[in-house]
Design an enzyme around this catalytic site. Structure first.
Site, PDB file in Angstrom:
ATOM      1  N   LYS A  96      -8.210   7.104 -15.534  1.00  8.10           N
ATOM      2  CA  LYS A  96      -8.542   5.662 -15.400  1.00  8.10           C
ATOM      3  C   LYS A  96      -7.906   5.136 -14.013  1.00  8.10           C
ATOM      4  O   LYS A  96      -6.943   5.662 -13.787  1.00  8.10           O
ATOM      5  CB  LYS A  96      -7.919   4.946 -16.431  1.00  8.10           C
ATOM      6  CG  LYS A  96      -8.895   4.920 -17.755  1.00  8.10           C
ATOM      7  CD  LYS A  96      -8.308   3.892 -18.999  1.00  8.10           C
ATOM      8  CE  LYS A  96      -8.920   4.249 -20.207  1.00  8.10           C
ATOM      9  NZ  LYS A  96     -10.321   3.686 -20.202  1.00  8.10           N
ATOM     10  N   HIS A 139      -1.766   8.645 -25.238  1.00  6.46           N
ATOM     11  CA  HIS A 139      -2.086   7.451 -24.325  1.00  6.46           C
ATOM     12  C   HIS A 139      -0.825   6.630 -24.094  1.00  6.46           C
ATOM     13  O   HIS A 139      -0.547   6.230 -22.987  1.00  6.46           O
ATOM     14  CB  HIS A 139      -3.063   6.701 -25.027  1.00  6.46           C
ATOM     15  CG  HIS A 139      -4.411   7.276 -25.102  1.00  6.46           C
ATOM     16  ND1 HIS A 139      -4.702   8.345 -24.618  1.00  6.46           N
ATOM     17  CD2 HIS A 139      -5.521   6.860 -26.084  1.00  6.46           C
ATOM     18  CE1 HIS A 139      -5.954   8.576 -24.976  1.00  6.46           C
ATOM     19  NE2 HIS A 139      -6.628   7.762 -26.021  1.00  6.46           N
ATOM     20  N   LYS A 153      -5.621  -0.798 -34.719  1.00  6.54           N
ATOM     21  CA  LYS A 153      -7.233  -1.106 -34.686  1.00  6.54           C
ATOM     22  C   LYS A 153      -7.138  -2.434 -35.546  1.00  6.54           C
ATOM     23  O   LYS A 153      -6.335  -2.927 -36.046  1.00  6.54           O
ATOM     24  CB  LYS A 153      -7.747  -0.012 -35.732  1.00  6.54           C
ATOM     25  CG  LYS A 153      -7.565   1.337 -35.254  1.00  6.54           C
ATOM     26  CD  LYS A 153      -8.355   2.295 -36.012  1.00  6.54           C
ATOM     27  CE  LYS A 153      -8.519   3.772 -35.204  1.00  6.54           C
ATOM     28  NZ  LYS A 153      -9.355   3.579 -34.012  1.00  6.54           N
ATOM     29  N   ASP A 167      -2.359   9.361 -33.387  1.00  3.84           N
ATOM     30  CA  ASP A 167      -3.583   9.109 -32.791  1.00  3.84           C
ATOM     31  C   ASP A 167      -3.388   8.658 -31.194  1.00  3.84           C
ATOM     32  O   ASP A 167      -4.290   8.765 -30.058  1.00  3.84           O
ATOM     33  CB  ASP A 167      -4.642   8.522 -33.543  1.00  3.84           C
ATOM     34  CG  ASP A 167      -6.197   8.244 -32.655  1.00  3.84           C
ATOM     35  OD1 ASP A 167      -6.514   9.454 -32.334  1.00  3.84           O
ATOM     36  OD2 ASP A 167      -6.470   7.358 -32.673  1.00  3.84           O
ATOM     37  N   LYS A 211      -7.511  16.248 -26.026  1.00  2.00           N
ATOM     38  CA  LYS A 211      -6.288  15.800 -27.172  1.00  2.00           C
ATOM     39  C   LYS A 211      -6.930  15.770 -28.602  1.00  2.00           C
ATOM     40  O   LYS A 211      -8.088  15.316 -28.631  1.00  2.00           O
ATOM     41  CB  LYS A 211      -5.537  14.896 -26.640  1.00  2.00           C
ATOM     42  CG  LYS A 211      -6.400  13.270 -26.693  1.00  2.00           C
ATOM     43  CD  LYS A 211      -6.017  12.597 -27.896  1.00  2.00           C
ATOM     44  CE  LYS A 211      -6.808  11.336 -27.697  1.00  2.00           C
ATOM     45  NZ  LYS A 211      -6.685  10.447 -28.979  1.00  2.00           N
ATOM     46  N   GLU A 219      -7.253  -2.187 -30.072  1.00  2.00           N
ATOM     47  CA  GLU A 219      -8.511  -1.933 -30.353  1.00  2.00           C
ATOM     48  C   GLU A 219      -9.266  -2.742 -31.402  1.00  2.00           C
ATOM     49  O   GLU A 219      -8.673  -3.253 -32.385  1.00  2.00           O
ATOM     50  CB  GLU A 219      -8.826  -0.445 -30.848  1.00  2.00           C
ATOM     51  CG  GLU A 219      -8.426   0.821 -30.018  1.00  2.00           C
ATOM     52  CD  GLU A 219      -8.269   2.109 -30.691  1.00  2.00           C
ATOM     53  OE1 GLU A 219      -9.324   2.744 -30.294  1.00  2.00           O
ATOM     54  OE2 GLU A 219      -7.607   2.202 -31.632  1.00  2.00           O
ATOM     55  N   ARG A 250     -22.829  24.031 -32.435  1.00  5.34           N
ATOM     56  CA  ARG A 250     -23.096  24.905 -33.689  1.00  5.34           C
ATOM     57  C   ARG A 250     -24.733  25.183 -33.978  1.00  5.34           C
ATOM     58  O   ARG A 250     -24.969  26.331 -34.686  1.00  5.34           O
ATOM     59  CB  ARG A 250     -22.576  24.467 -34.897  1.00  5.34           C
ATOM     60  CG  ARG A 250     -20.910  24.564 -34.803  1.00  5.34           C
ATOM     61  CD  ARG A 250     -20.243  24.043 -36.096  1.00  5.34           C
ATOM     62  NE  ARG A 250     -18.671  24.271 -36.178  1.00  5.34           N
ATOM     63  CZ  ARG A 250     -18.289  24.199 -37.130  1.00  5.34           C
ATOM     64  NH1 ARG A 250     -18.429  23.605 -38.451  1.00  5.34           N
ATOM     65  NH2 ARG A 250     -16.847  24.283 -36.992  1.00  5.34           N
ATOM     66  N   HIS A 279      -7.813  11.250 -21.424  1.00  7.75           N
ATOM     67  CA  HIS A 279      -8.685  10.569 -20.659  1.00  7.75           C
ATOM     68  C   HIS A 279      -8.131   9.165 -19.909  1.00  7.75           C
ATOM     69  O   HIS A 279      -8.351   8.739 -18.848  1.00  7.75           O
ATOM     70  CB  HIS A 279      -9.909  10.128 -21.062  1.00  7.75           C
ATOM     71  CG  HIS A 279      -9.702   9.048 -22.150  1.00  7.75           C
ATOM     72  ND1 HIS A 279      -9.553   9.275 -23.479  1.00  7.75           N
ATOM     73  CD2 HIS A 279     -10.037   7.727 -21.963  1.00  7.75           C
ATOM     74  CE1 HIS A 279      -9.579   7.896 -24.088  1.00  7.75           C
ATOM     75  NE2 HIS A 279      -9.649   7.292 -23.224  1.00  7.75           N
TER      76      HIS A 279
END
Length: 487
Positions: free
Chosen positions: A178, A236, A334, A231, A144, A212, A46, A174
């Site tokens: 892997k 995943h 998380k 999420d 995504k 995570e 931007r 992604h």
């Protein structure tokens, strides 16, 4: 495979993903001689910047994120010399005309990469089309998430599908890039040892854990209101599940592999209010300690109370012949004690133990296969063996692990960034590791059933202290079936 692309238009080029992953991946591909000689990147964000200023920013990122002594100033200069910068906002025809000017004469086989919020996918694509940059040979990749539910996913897919043929649309997850996720396919279909046993007749249950240690980490505006289910599970976790559970594809190509993955996703048993009460847990981390460091709770980081889950555990069923009656336990969250992605395949016990009368030490444990995807790449098979002795009181058995460290096995070979494979596949026109429209919509259909079930059941958030594996109710979810989470 279609013709190779020598031009990449990258939207979101000033963002974190581009700096940490995309430009380092392009650097590594260049070093391996895998980019076309006349390769050009048109980077867009931007803010207004000169080519020189943006190239300097890219170089600073390469110095920071290229590890293991691979950074070379001259190699970085060769890459940055291939990069030009154009500021652009969707709907600004003058800015998109400037982009068109940068790629004049290179319109065939353009590759476009959208590392932007999903709301900008369609408007950006329309602006590209109006600038004459969308042709029958143009490919587009989108990070995504594709929407936030089934309806919004269909809306995005319809808008992009109006401009691009499905085979030209590359939806990025992604995890599929892997190396160890690729190894799941090799493990299952390249070894006679496992495939005959990979079914309900021999497997008791499956566990998938994606943990995570981080909290919000600057993602406040995106994460709150989205949560762990949308999420992480929607993409995943379900991608891992579909690879574990799919039938053998006829061949290793995009259509065959993705056809089998879709069949799994469509076989997931939908949930309702009654089922989610028994088969799901929503959690949110509070204050605690992760790796010896005191951390704040989610609401403290956010600045106000929230009903967004930072942890989810699910008991899922795949209603088909191969997996009938086999529970799949899924969890992600998380502020977990460790960052790792792991799959556990729990086999059934032997039908009859010939050691049962040998007294203490003769009990048999069922075999277990543990596949660690990150951070260490490892495959471990737990088997029963006899302890060394004269066996006067009967054979004493012990569970031992057969370990295959992929890091050690391929020592000396660089472990690639997942985006290296994905960017190269985009440029070469290979969609195998990208997500097809029907996959995305099958994922959202199942996720939507869970969210609707939570609303119907009035499912509340269960608190857990940061540094733990979620709420105690997540332990009960699996232990009432006589199993335990592998930790």
């Amino acid at each position: 495979m279609t013709d190779r692309s020598a031009t990449l238009i990258l939207f979101g080029a000033t963002g974190d993903l581009a700096g940490r992953m995309l430009f380092p991946s392009l650097y590594n591909l260049q070093q391996d001689g895998l980019l076309p000689q006349d390769f050009l990147v048109v980077a867009s964000g931007r803010s207004e910047r000169s080519d020189a200023a943006f190239r300097e920013d890219v170089d600073l990122g390469l110095r920071r994120f290229i590890t293991d002594g691979r950074y070379e100033a001259e190699a970085a200069r060769r890459l940055t010399d291939r990069i030009v910068y154009c500021a652009a906002e969707a709907g600004n025809s003058e800015q998109f005309a400037a982009i068109a000017g940068r790629v004049k004469g290179r319109e065939d086989n353009l590759s476009i990469y959208m590392s932007t919020p999903p709301a900008l996918f369609a408007p950006t694509a329309v602006s590209l089309s109006e600038a004459g940059l969308v042709t029958t040979t143009t490919r587009i990749a989108m990070e995504k998430p594709i929407g936030h539910d089934l309806a919004s996913s269909i809306e995005v897919n319809d808008a992009i599908g109006a401009l691009f043929a499905e085979e030209r649309i590359y939806r990025v997850d992604h995890y599929l890039g892997k190396e160890t996720v690729q190894n799941l396919i090799a493990l299952r279909f390249g070894n006679m040892l496992f495939e005959p046993l990979w079914n309900a007749g021999h497997i008791d249950h499956v566990q998938i854990t994606v943990g995570e240690t981080v909290g919000l980490e600057g993602r406040v505006s995106y994460y709150d209101g989205v949560g762990a289910l949308r999420d992480m599970v929607q993409n995943h976790v379900l991608q891992i599940l579909s690879i574990i559970a799919m039938e053998p594809p006829a061949r290793m190509d995009a259509t065959a592999v993705r056809d089998e993955k879709v069949k799994v996703l469509r076989s997931l048993r939908p949930m309702n209010g009654e089922i989610v009460r028994q088969n799901s847990v929503r959690g949110q981390y509070g204050p605690g300690a992760v790796k010896g460091e005191i951390v704040r709770g989610y609401a403290d980081e956010l600045g106000h109370a929230s009903d967004t889950e930072t942890f989810v555990a699910l008991k899922a069923h795949i209603d088909n012949w191969r997996w009938s009656g086999v529970p799949f336990y899924l969890r992600t969250g998380k502020r977990m004690p460790a960052r790792h992605s792991e799959i556990l395949i729990q086999f059934k016990p032997v039908a009859h133990s010939i050691f049962a009368r040998n007294g203490p030490g003769s009990a048999l444990e069922p075999n277990t296969l543990i596949i660690r995807l990150q951070p260490e790449e490892n495959i471990r098979l737990l088997i029963m063996t006899k302890e060394p002795s004269l066996d006067r009181g009967g054979a004493r058995l012990r569970e031992v692990g057969l370990d295959v460290s992929l890091t050690a096995a391929f020592e000396g070979q660089r472990r690639r960034i997942a985006y290296e494979r994905l960017l190269l596949d985009l440029l070469e026109g290979d969609p195998t590791l990208f997500v097809r429209r029907d996959e995305v919509e099958a994922q959202w259909q199942w996720i939507d059933s869970i969210i609707a079930g939570w609303r119907e059941a009035g499912m509340k958030i269960s608190p857990y202290a940061a540094g733990n594996w979620g709420p105690s109710s997540a332990i009960a979810l699996i232990e009432r079936d006589g199993a335990s989470w592998y930790e």
